[in-house]
Design an enzyme around this catalytic site. Structure first.
Site, PDB file in Angstrom:
ATOM      1  N   ASP A  55      -7.162  -3.180  14.551  1.00  0.00           N
ATOM      2  CA  ASP A  55      -8.380  -3.376  14.303  1.00  0.00           C
ATOM      3  C   ASP A  55      -8.677  -4.625  13.281  1.00  0.00           C
ATOM      4  O   ASP A  55      -9.654  -4.787  12.882  1.00  0.00           O
ATOM      5  CB  ASP A  55      -9.291  -2.064  13.409  1.00  0.00           C
ATOM      6  CG  ASP A  55      -8.498  -1.760  12.240  1.00  0.00           C
ATOM      7  OD1 ASP A  55      -7.440  -2.243  11.809  1.00  0.00           O
ATOM      8  OD2 ASP A  55      -8.711  -0.584  11.677  1.00  0.00           O
TER       9      ASP A  55
ATOM     10  N   HIS B 114      -6.944  -5.018  10.539  1.00  0.00           N
ATOM     11  CA  HIS B 114      -6.755  -4.753   8.954  1.00  0.00           C
ATOM     12  C   HIS B 114      -5.409  -5.364   8.570  1.00  0.00           C
ATOM     13  O   HIS B 114      -4.628  -5.678   9.146  1.00  0.00           O
ATOM     14  CB  HIS B 114      -6.833  -3.196   8.702  1.00  0.00           C
ATOM     15  CG  HIS B 114      -5.722  -2.445   9.117  1.00  0.00           C
ATOM     16  ND1 HIS B 114      -5.539  -1.218   9.811  1.00  0.00           N
ATOM     17  CD2 HIS B 114      -4.261  -2.568   9.294  1.00  0.00           C
ATOM     18  CE1 HIS B 114      -4.683  -0.476   9.920  1.00  0.00           C
ATOM     19  NE2 HIS B 114      -3.588  -1.733   9.814  1.00  0.00           N
TER      20      HIS B 114
ATOM     21  N   GLU C  80      -9.397  -2.018   5.699  1.00  0.00           N
ATOM     22  CA  GLU C  80     -10.149  -1.565   7.079  1.00  0.00           C
ATOM     23  C   GLU C  80     -10.979  -2.495   7.379  1.00  0.00           C
ATOM     24  O   GLU C  80     -11.975  -2.960   6.402  1.00  0.00           O
ATOM     25  CB  GLU C  80     -10.272  -0.284   7.295  1.00  0.00           C
ATOM     26  CG  GLU C  80      -9.359   0.778   7.223  1.00  0.00           C
ATOM     27  CD  GLU C  80      -8.342   0.761   8.207  1.00  0.00           C
ATOM     28  OE1 GLU C  80      -8.417  -0.038   8.935  1.00  0.00           O
ATOM     29  OE2 GLU C  80      -7.820   1.953   8.373  1.00  0.00           O
TER      30      GLU C  80
ATOM     31  N   ASP D 219       0.756  -1.230  -0.005  1.00  0.00           N
ATOM     32  CA  ASP D 219      -0.085   0.123  -0.071  1.00  0.00           C
ATOM     33  C   ASP D 219       0.952   1.190   0.012  1.00  0.00           C
ATOM     34  O   ASP D 219       1.855   1.358   0.227  1.00  0.00           O
ATOM     35  CB  ASP D 219      -0.734   0.046   1.153  1.00  0.00           C
ATOM     36  CG  ASP D 219      -0.262  -0.371   2.421  1.00  0.00           C
ATOM     37  OD1 ASP D 219       0.968  -0.458   2.532  1.00  0.00           O
ATOM     38  OD2 ASP D 219      -0.911  -1.222   3.433  1.00  0.00           O
TER      39      ASP D 219
HETATM   40  P1  PGA Z   1       2.750  -1.609  12.677  1.00  0.00           P
HETATM   41  O1  PGA Z   1       1.472  -1.628  11.510  1.00  0.00           O
HETATM   42  O2  PGA Z   1       3.546  -2.759  12.257  1.00  0.00           O
HETATM   43  O3  PGA Z   1       3.177  -0.305  12.480  1.00  0.00           O
HETATM   44  O4  PGA Z   1       1.829  -1.944  13.901  1.00  0.00           O
HETATM   45  C1  PGA Z   1       0.593  -3.021  11.147  1.00  0.00           C
HETATM   46  C2  PGA Z   1      -0.583  -2.581  10.161  1.00  0.00           C
HETATM   47  O5  PGA Z   1      -1.059  -1.552  10.406  1.00  0.00           O
HETATM   48  O6  PGA Z   1      -0.892  -3.507   9.308  1.00  0.00           O
END
Ligand code: PGA
Length: 266
Positions: free
Chosen positions: A136, A138, A143, A67
């Site tokens: 959450d 995702h 999301e 992304d």
């Molecule tokens: P993080 O993000 O590794 O910074 O916790 C993970 C994500 O949002 O997929």
């Protein structure tokens, strides 16, 4: 679904890096799906070290990132283009033209998304996909309520994700609202998936991913349908799993030919 519970974030990174090295050694022209965020940073550092030590050659590897933020140029310090450059690409011998990240500055976003999908297809599909997970549930930036068969497209971030990612931005800057992200369906087509999670903050999302129902409200739960997925997590992220002991037992009982990757690097 394989659940590998390790002591701490360093062990998680070591095992993940070992899988990437193994993948590239087995298939030098591998197509890797790459993630950003805090979790895989240490894995990338290890990959840079292994490259320096001559253990792995990325010259024929192709990569696709999950992304990118919409509206951030690739040289913006918080863009995932910069992240990949600073954490991996500039330290290894991967060819620039083989590294793909969605263009967050594209004028025609739907066209950019369509072309990203086509490039993945043309590269033969993703052999090994590295994933993080949001608090959450995702995966990439899909999301809760994302279609479980979605493809690369524009998404709007939740307030929770924007807060979680605020630390990547300078104080006065806003986290963008929109992103371009591979879809859940795109991710599910990867031949193998390794999801990494560390820390207490991820415990709830991990429990729902592994032991909850499959639901678009927890996009990561779709991984229950993938035939080759491993969750590599630390003790803190495993805290809310009800069958922790069983997952540990399964890992300990692995026949030697299945444990070979772990044993060679841990
Ligand atoms: P993080 O993000 O590794 O910074 O916790 C993970 C994500 O949002 O997929």
């Amino acid at each position: 679904m394989e659940v590998i519970i390790l002591k701490d974030p360093l062990e998680v990174s070591k095992l993940a890096a070992a899988h990437v090295v193994h993948q590239v050694q087995q298939k030098p022209m591998s197509c890797l799906g790459l993630a950003t965020g805090s979790t895989p940073k240490n894995m990338y550092e290890l990959l840079c070290q292994y490259y320096e030590q001559g253990k792995v050659d990325f010259s024929r590897v192709t990569s696709f990132n999950l992304d990118e933020y919409v509206g951030l140029a690739s040289h913006h310090p918080a863009s995932y283009g910069s992240y990949m450059e600073e954490n991996l690409f500039r330290f290894i011998n991967i060819r620039k033209e083989n590294c793909h990240i969605p263009n967050g500055m594209a004028e025609d976003v739907p066209k950019e998304c369509q072309s990203y999908e086509e490039k993945i297809q043309k590269a033969g599909g993703i052999d090994l996909q590295i994933l993080g997970i949001g608090t959450d549930g995702h995966i990439a930036f899909n999301e809760p309520s994302s279609s479980l068969s979605s493809r690369t497209r524009l998404k709007t971030l939740t307030e929770q994700t924007r807060n979680d990612n605020r630390h990547f931005f300078a104080e006065e800057e806003e986290v963008p609202v929109h992103v371009i992200t591979m879809g859940v369906g795109t991710i599910m087509e990867a031949r193998k998936i390794l999801l990494l999670a560390t820390g207490e903050k991820k415990a709830d999302a991990i429990a729902k991913t592994v032991e909850g129902p499959v639901t678009a409200m927890v996009p990561s739960s779709i991984l229950q349908f993938h035939s080759k997925v491993a969750l590599v997590i630390d003790e803190a992220a495993a805290r809310l799993l009800t069958r922790k002991d069983y997952y540990r037992w399964v890992y300990m009982q692995k026949p030697p030919w299945q444990k070979q990757i772990a044993d060679s690097f841990l």
